[in-house]
Design a protein around this motif. Structure first.
Motif, PDB file in Angstrom:
ATOM      1  N   ILE A  19       0.831  -1.202   0.000  1.00 16.94           N
ATOM      2  CA  ILE A  19       0.000   0.000   0.000  1.00 16.94           C
ATOM      3  C   ILE A  19       0.866   1.254   0.000  1.00 16.94           C
ATOM      4  N   ILE A  21       1.028   4.238  -2.905  1.00 16.76           N
ATOM      5  CA  ILE A  21       0.821   5.654  -2.558  1.00 16.76           C
ATOM      6  C   ILE A  21       2.007   6.500  -3.041  1.00 16.76           C
ATOM      7  N   ALA A  49       1.853   9.471  -5.820  1.00 14.90           N
ATOM      8  CA  ALA A  49       2.332  10.816  -5.482  1.00 14.90           C
ATOM      9  C   ALA A  49       3.360  11.306  -6.495  1.00 14.90           C
TER      10      ALA A  49
END
Length: 293
Positions: free
Chosen positions: A48, A52, A56
């Protein structure tokens, strides 16, 4: 005569009454590693966090102008296309029609390959005659890219659904057959001899000893095959397809719609990942002993 050994009673008494040195005291219980085997532990949190970070970086690279939208559109643009296709607002068929057409092709080709390839792989693992007949053609076509024999399939079978399904079938066939053949050698010779010693027949040994031992390899072959099936999806839907995820990506690339291309790639990848997670769950349910022996 040998000399007698004299024992000093005082020294013996002192040795018996002298207190032993106290054992070294530890500050607490000995700490060991949390995980006892290599690779143990859940990696969900790490996965996870990785997703992320990648999102980003993608957001920063596109919104700060590091990359032109033609080469890499922003996540907002890709999500907007996904929403329009999902709700039917795009100038194309809805996403569920593309998805259902691709899923039908891959599912038909995969299970057709499974029904044929797994028994063939079992026969190759148990018979040198079958191995000698089928091993050369499988090993010959296995490393060939699908686009290499796509024109020949079109010439032979036309441009309807048959060449699409056949192309995906060939990409799934080799991993399934080779995994089944390899799995037939997983049973230990001691297990086979023990079954024979208890009166089992040849086919009972195959059914109750060899096939259960081969099942983990067959399931791994199924995971690899379904991945190859989705990988070949775009090439299969190049054959005069008017619906499908691969056709959607190809049609968008002709008009330089990079946002639709990336949206289609993400959808194909997520679906393939969901299939892989499902196969992992099936593997845990059917072969819970894998990795524990």
């Amino acid at each position: 005569m040998s000399e007698a050994v004299q024992i000093n009673p005082l020294s013996a008494t002192t040795a018996r009454t002298q207190p032993k040195a106290p054992a070294p005291q530890t500050s607490g219980p000995v700490r060991t590693s949390r995980f006892k085997t290599p690779g143990e532990g859940s990696s969900v949190g790490i996965s996870i966090a990785t997703v992320i970070v990648l999102l980003a970086l993608w957001f920063a690279a596109t919104n700060l102008g590091w990359v032109k939208p033609l080469f890499l559109p922003s996540p907002q643009a890709v999500f907007q296309q996904f929403y329009e296709y999902l709700t039917g607002q795009a100038n194309d068929k809805p996403l569920w029609q593309h998805f259902s057409a691709s899923l039908l092709r891959v599912t038909m080709a995969f299970w057709l390959a499974f029904i044929i390839a797994v028994p063939l792989g079992i026969a190759m693992g148990m018979s040198r005659v079958a191995r000698g007949i089928f091993d050369p053609p499988i090993e010959f076509y296995r490393p060939l890219p699908p686009l290499a024999y796509l024109p020949l399939i079109i010439i032979w079978f036309g441009i309807d659904e048959t060449p699409k399904i056949l192309l995906i079938f060939l990409s799934c066939f080799a991993p399934l057959a080779l995994a089944a053949r390899s799995g037939m050698r997983s049973a230990a010779q001691e297990q086979i001899n023990a079954a024979y010693s208890m009166g089992a027949s040849y086919f009972q040994v195959i059914r109750h000893v060899i096939l259960p031992a081969a099942l983990p390899d067959i399931l791994v072959g199924m995971r690899i095959a379904i991945g190859f099936g989705w990988t070949t999806l775009v090439a299969a839907e190049m054959v005069a397809a008017n619906v499908g995820l691969g056709q959607m990506v190809l049609n968008a690339s002709n008009f330089l719609r990079t946002d639709i291309v990336i949206m289609g790639i993400i959808v194909i990848g997520v679906i393939a990942y969901v299939f892989d997670l499902f196969m992992r769950w099936v593997e845990k349910r059917l072969v819970p002993w894998k990795g524990r022996m």
